[in-house]
Design a protein around this motif. Structure first.
Motif, PDB file in Angstrom:
ATOM      1  N   GLY A  20     122.809-106.393 -57.288  1.00  0.00           N
ATOM      2  CA  GLY A  20     123.855-107.039 -56.850  1.00  0.00           C
ATOM      3  C   GLY A  20     125.006-106.097 -57.991  1.00  0.00           C
ATOM      4  O   GLY A  20     124.416-105.327 -58.598  1.00  0.00           O
ATOM      5  N   VAL A  38     133.287-113.075 -54.311  1.00  0.00           N
ATOM      6  CA  VAL A  38     132.845-114.218 -53.455  1.00  0.00           C
ATOM      7  C   VAL A  38     133.740-114.407 -52.284  1.00  0.00           C
ATOM      8  O   VAL A  38     133.117-114.808 -51.852  1.00  0.00           O
ATOM      9  CB  VAL A  38     132.874-115.777 -54.986  1.00  0.00           C
ATOM     10  CG1 VAL A  38     132.397-116.567 -54.282  1.00  0.00           C
ATOM     11  CG2 VAL A  38     131.956-115.088 -55.580  1.00  0.00           C
ATOM     12  N   LEU A  41     132.861-111.537 -50.229  1.00  0.00           N
ATOM     13  CA  LEU A  41     131.232-112.652 -49.131  1.00  0.00           C
ATOM     14  C   LEU A  41     131.406-113.682 -48.660  1.00  0.00           C
ATOM     15  O   LEU A  41     130.733-113.488 -47.174  1.00  0.00           O
ATOM     16  CB  LEU A  41     130.239-112.562 -50.831  1.00  0.00           C
ATOM     17  CG  LEU A  41     129.455-113.629 -50.291  1.00  0.00           C
ATOM     18  CD1 LEU A  41     128.474-112.467 -49.106  1.00  0.00           C
ATOM     19  CD2 LEU A  41     128.306-114.359 -51.114  1.00  0.00           C
ATOM     20  N   LEU A  60     124.519-123.560 -49.232  1.00  0.00           N
ATOM     21  CA  LEU A  60     123.920-123.094 -50.011  1.00  0.00           C
ATOM     22  C   LEU A  60     123.038-123.227 -50.535  1.00  0.00           C
ATOM     23  O   LEU A  60     123.229-124.224 -51.679  1.00  0.00           O
ATOM     24  CB  LEU A  60     125.474-121.926 -50.436  1.00  0.00           C
ATOM     25  CG  LEU A  60     126.180-121.198 -49.409  1.00  0.00           C
ATOM     26  CD1 LEU A  60     127.160-120.678 -50.064  1.00  0.00           C
ATOM     27  CD2 LEU A  60     125.189-120.117 -48.720  1.00  0.00           C
ATOM     28  N   GLY A 113     121.636-119.977 -47.291  1.00  0.00           N
ATOM     29  CA  GLY A 113     121.022-118.797 -48.108  1.00  0.00           C
ATOM     30  C   GLY A 113     121.655-119.031 -49.684  1.00  0.00           C
ATOM     31  O   GLY A 113     121.767-120.230 -50.024  1.00  0.00           O
ATOM     32  N   ILE A 115     123.092-118.047 -53.964  1.00  0.00           N
ATOM     33  CA  ILE A 115     124.113-117.472 -54.548  1.00  0.00           C
ATOM     34  C   ILE A 115     123.415-117.386 -55.926  1.00  0.00           C
ATOM     35  O   ILE A 115     122.998-118.791 -56.775  1.00  0.00           O
ATOM     36  CB  ILE A 115     125.620-117.505 -54.730  1.00  0.00           C
ATOM     37  CG1 ILE A 115     126.259-116.890 -53.939  1.00  0.00           C
ATOM     38  CG2 ILE A 115     126.222-117.043 -56.063  1.00  0.00           C
ATOM     39  CD1 ILE A 115     127.589-117.431 -53.686  1.00  0.00           C
ATOM     40  N   LYS A 133     124.604-112.054 -56.710  1.00  0.00           N
ATOM     41  CA  LYS A 133     124.059-111.203 -55.950  1.00  0.00           C
ATOM     42  C   LYS A 133     123.979-112.765 -54.703  1.00  0.00           C
ATOM     43  O   LYS A 133     123.771-114.061 -55.083  1.00  0.00           O
ATOM     44  CB  LYS A 133     122.812-110.369 -55.978  1.00  0.00           C
ATOM     45  CG  LYS A 133     121.855-111.862 -56.809  1.00  0.00           C
ATOM     46  CD  LYS A 133     120.175-110.458 -56.328  1.00  0.00           C
ATOM     47  CE  LYS A 133     119.023-111.147 -56.837  1.00  0.00           C
ATOM     48  NZ  LYS A 133     117.734-110.391 -56.323  1.00  0.00           N
ATOM     49  N   TYR A 134     123.570-111.942 -53.624  1.00  0.00           N
ATOM     50  CA  TYR A 134     123.613-113.025 -53.001  1.00  0.00           C
ATOM     51  C   TYR A 134     122.069-113.077 -52.485  1.00  0.00           C
ATOM     52  O   TYR A 134     121.553-111.964 -51.657  1.00  0.00           O
ATOM     53  CB  TYR A 134     124.732-112.964 -51.620  1.00  0.00           C
ATOM     54  CG  TYR A 134     125.065-113.925 -50.289  1.00  0.00           C
ATOM     55  CD1 TYR A 134     124.465-114.817 -50.234  1.00  0.00           C
ATOM     56  CD2 TYR A 134     124.116-112.835 -49.326  1.00  0.00           C
ATOM     57  CE1 TYR A 134     124.261-115.716 -49.320  1.00  0.00           C
ATOM     58  CE2 TYR A 134     124.492-113.924 -47.835  1.00  0.00           C
ATOM     59  CZ  TYR A 134     123.710-115.190 -48.005  1.00  0.00           C
ATOM     60  OH  TYR A 134     124.198-115.957 -46.979  1.00  0.00           O
ATOM     61  N   ASN A 135     121.201-113.903 -51.621  1.00  0.00           N
ATOM     62  CA  ASN A 135     119.854-113.693 -51.131  1.00  0.00           C
ATOM     63  C   ASN A 135     120.279-114.282 -49.449  1.00  0.00           C
ATOM     64  O   ASN A 135     121.240-115.576 -49.113  1.00  0.00           O
ATOM     65  CB  ASN A 135     119.189-114.379 -52.351  1.00  0.00           C
ATOM     66  CG  ASN A 135     118.655-113.508 -53.202  1.00  0.00           C
ATOM     67  OD1 ASN A 135     119.312-112.865 -53.154  1.00  0.00           O
ATOM     68  ND2 ASN A 135     117.183-114.309 -53.381  1.00  0.00           N
ATOM     69  N   ALA A 142     120.150-110.061 -50.260  1.00  0.00           N
ATOM     70  CA  ALA A 142     120.787-109.401 -49.405  1.00  0.00           C
ATOM     71  C   ALA A 142     120.663-107.077 -49.371  1.00  0.00           C
ATOM     72  O   ALA A 142     120.739-107.035 -49.811  1.00  0.00           O
ATOM     73  CB  ALA A 142     122.363-109.487 -48.730  1.00  0.00           C
ATOM     74  N   THR A 147     125.639-105.751 -48.345  1.00  0.00           N
ATOM     75  CA  THR A 147     126.007-105.653 -49.652  1.00  0.00           C
ATOM     76  C   THR A 147     126.910-104.687 -49.344  1.00  0.00           C
ATOM     77  O   THR A 147     128.280-104.174 -49.971  1.00  0.00           O
ATOM     78  CB  THR A 147     125.354-104.615 -50.572  1.00  0.00           C
ATOM     79  OG1 THR A 147     124.890-104.112 -49.837  1.00  0.00           O
ATOM     80  CG2 THR A 147     124.329-106.143 -50.890  1.00  0.00           C
TER      81      THR A 147
END
Ligand code: G16
Length: 550
Positions: A20, A38, A41, A60, A113, A115, A133-135, A142, A147
């Motif tokens: 991330g 964000v 994203l 989310l 997903g 955050i 980070k984004y999952n 991710a 990314t």
């Protein structure tokens, strides 16, 4: 309440690293810095292509490790989410969710997903670090394709879509409305605890605590505290006070929430005292890392993974056996030996938990681990600190053996992989890059060259081809491998926020039981000297030695 479109200007350098985007709080708190990232994203998620569906109308998960700026960031992200078509956000109460808990909630609630707000083991507070980070929908970090797309978008983002609604109440459980979006404030522990109950023998663990088994878990004033308290103390009956530094603080009480023998010195001291508990462990800022210790005995993360693999069938969640195991390249090859003995597939990936995701999703592996104090399994798509603690507790309960006995027996059977990591922190970025470039240039000349009794059999820059999707990740660390199985690895960290950190990983194998009890740094001194000879670290950095050796 209205959704507004606000002009913005791109910020340079919003490229996510190993895990991330991590920057100093002062960077993150610049107006629109977090908003831009964000929005980028959300733009990428809307554009689909890399994801099965677009973001509109989706759920989310959102939460973080409670560090400074966590609460403010949550409010900003909620307002962006509401304006970008998200239908529902599952938010950890008070903005709190550990990294493995985010993963568990995404999977159990089948969210689109999530955050995660965390800079993991990096220090917190106004002078410290923040991260995001984004999952993805599998619960895991991710992939690089996503990314990189987000990074590209941050370079051109010109508009923010954000609601001007008032803040929501982060501390009140249940539903609240923000524009057309529902915010469901959930208990941060419930989903995660349910997963743990499915994997471990809670009756056995309760019995251990009833019989007086003594444990010290250091949550380092970070997010793991509430989880460890709820599960170990409230549910399993460990005495109150088993979990120390259990209150998540915005600055981690000034501690460095990085569970290694240097930063978790207080725990190490307790485990070496005359009245030491039977078992000790620590977790990091977002509770995905773990360090485990026996009485007067420290377990390396690489050995921990090897032992877990060897004994997995003793744990209810893994009694059917493992599909395979994976480790990151710099992690010691101790687990490879166990995998060979058990005839299990064993994968070697680049550093970064995201690389395990495909292997787990495809059913290639059940356990994964890294030298950086991370172990985990297919139960979520993150490494998991408290899971590792419960695994080791369950293992001690099932065998009736202490940590030290288990590890020494393991070495007798499989041999010992002496292992250390030397970190050179805060190096000038140019000097670090030049070192790597120069060593890279030397690589073709190294195979066949002798260093004392050792000969180089392979010298390369690790490149990984994902066996599931065929994607290639190059320049993942310089490896020198020797004819006796020893390895020297040079890598630059991808998680720091100041200058560069050179990581030097040293490993050698010792089969002779009589030689398995040397001090680690002594056992690896020859390899450290060899690394110095190849890379000239001291001359280039002006440092006389590593800042941290674990
Ligand atoms: C992250 C990654 C890990 C990695 C570690 C160290 O952990 O998820 O996979 O091993 O950083 O990375 P580096 O050597 O690049 O600094 P965490 O706990 O910081 O999220």
């Amino acid at each position: 309440m209205a959704i507004q479109t606000i002009p913005t200007q791109p910020f340079a350098g919003q490229r996510p690293g190993t895990s991330g985007l991590r920057k100093k709080v002062a960077v993150f708190t610049q107006p629109r810095y977090l908003e831009n990232f964000v929005q980028a994203l959300f733009d990428v998620l809307h554009a689909s292509g890399s994801e099965a569906q677009a973001l509109n109308g989706q759920t989310l998960v959102l939460g973080g490790d409670g560090r400074f700026y966590n609460r403010t960031a949550v409010q900003i992200i909620l307002k962006l989410a509401a304006a970008n078509g998200v239908a529902r956000v599952l938010l950890g109460r008070s903005g709190i969710l550990s990294t493995p808990a985010v993963s568990a909630v995404i999977r159990r609630r089948q969210a689109f997903g999530g955050i995660v707000l965390s800079a993991s083991h990096n220090p917190g507070g106004p002078e410290g670090d923040f991260g995001i980070k984004y999952n993805a929908g599998n619960g895991g970090p991710a992939k690089e394709t996503l990314t990189e797309a987000v990074y590209a978008r941050t370079q051109v983002v010109r508009e923010l879509r954000i609601s001007d609604a008032p803040d929501i109440d982060l501390d009140r459980l249940g539903l609240q409305q923000l524009e057309h979006m529902q915010v469901d404030v959930i208990d941060p522990v419930t989903d995660y605890a349910a997963v743990m109950r499915e994997l471990f023998d809670f009756e056995l663990l309760r019995g251990m605590f009833q019989r007086g088994f003594r444990v010290r878990v250091d949550a380092m004033n970070a997010v793991g505290g509430p989880y460890a308290r709820a599960i170990l103390e409230s549910e399993l009956g460990a005495p109150t006070g088993t979990v120390v530094h259990a209150e998540p603080l915005e600055d981690f009480g000034g501690l460095h929430p990085d569970p290694n023998p240097v930063n978790a010195e207080d725990l190490i001291n307790h485990m070496q005292g005359l009245d030491a508990p039977d078992f000790g462990a620590a977790m990091d800022g977002d509770a995905d890392r773990n360090m485990v210790l026996g009485r007067h005995f420290v377990v390396t993360p690489s050995d921990s993974l090897a032992l877990m693999t060897a004994h997995a069938r003793l744990i209810p969640g893994y009694q059917g056996g493992l599909l395979g195991v994976a480790r990151s390249m710099p992690t010691s090859a101790a687990v490879d030996r166990v995998a060979r003995a058990l005839d299990l597939p064993c994968f070697e990936t680049p550093t970064g938990w995201k690389f395990f995701g495909n292997l787990l999703d495809a059913g290639c592996v059940s356990l994964c681990g890294e030298e950086s104090y991370g172990t985990g399994s297919s139960h979520v798509r993150e490494k998991d600190g408290l899971w590792a603690i419960l695994f080791w507790l369950n293992l001690q309960g099932a065998t009736g053996k202490s940590v030290e006995t288990l590890v020494r027996e393991h070495w007798r059977v499989h041999g010992r992989n002496y292992y250390t990591r030397h970190d050179y922190e805060g190096i000038a970025v140019d000097a670090a890059n030049a070192l790597m470039t120069d060593v890279r240039a030397e690589l073709p000349a190294l195979p066949g060259r002798r260093f004392g009794s050792r000969q180089v059999v392979l010298a390369d820059d690790f490149s990984y081809t994902d066996p599931v999707d065929g994607s290639v990740s190059g320049q993942q660390g310089i490896r020198l491998m020797f004819d006796d199985g020893a390895r020297v690895i040079f890598r630059l960290s991808g998680t720091g926020t100041e200058g560069a950190t050179l990581r030097l990983y040293l490993e050698r194998y010792e089969a002779d039981v009589a030689q398995q009890d040397q001090p680690v740094q002594q056992a690896l001194a020859e390899l450290a000297a060899l690394a110095e000879q190849v890379a000239g670290i001291r001359g280039r950095t002006g440092m006389t030695g590593p800042t941290v050796a674990t």
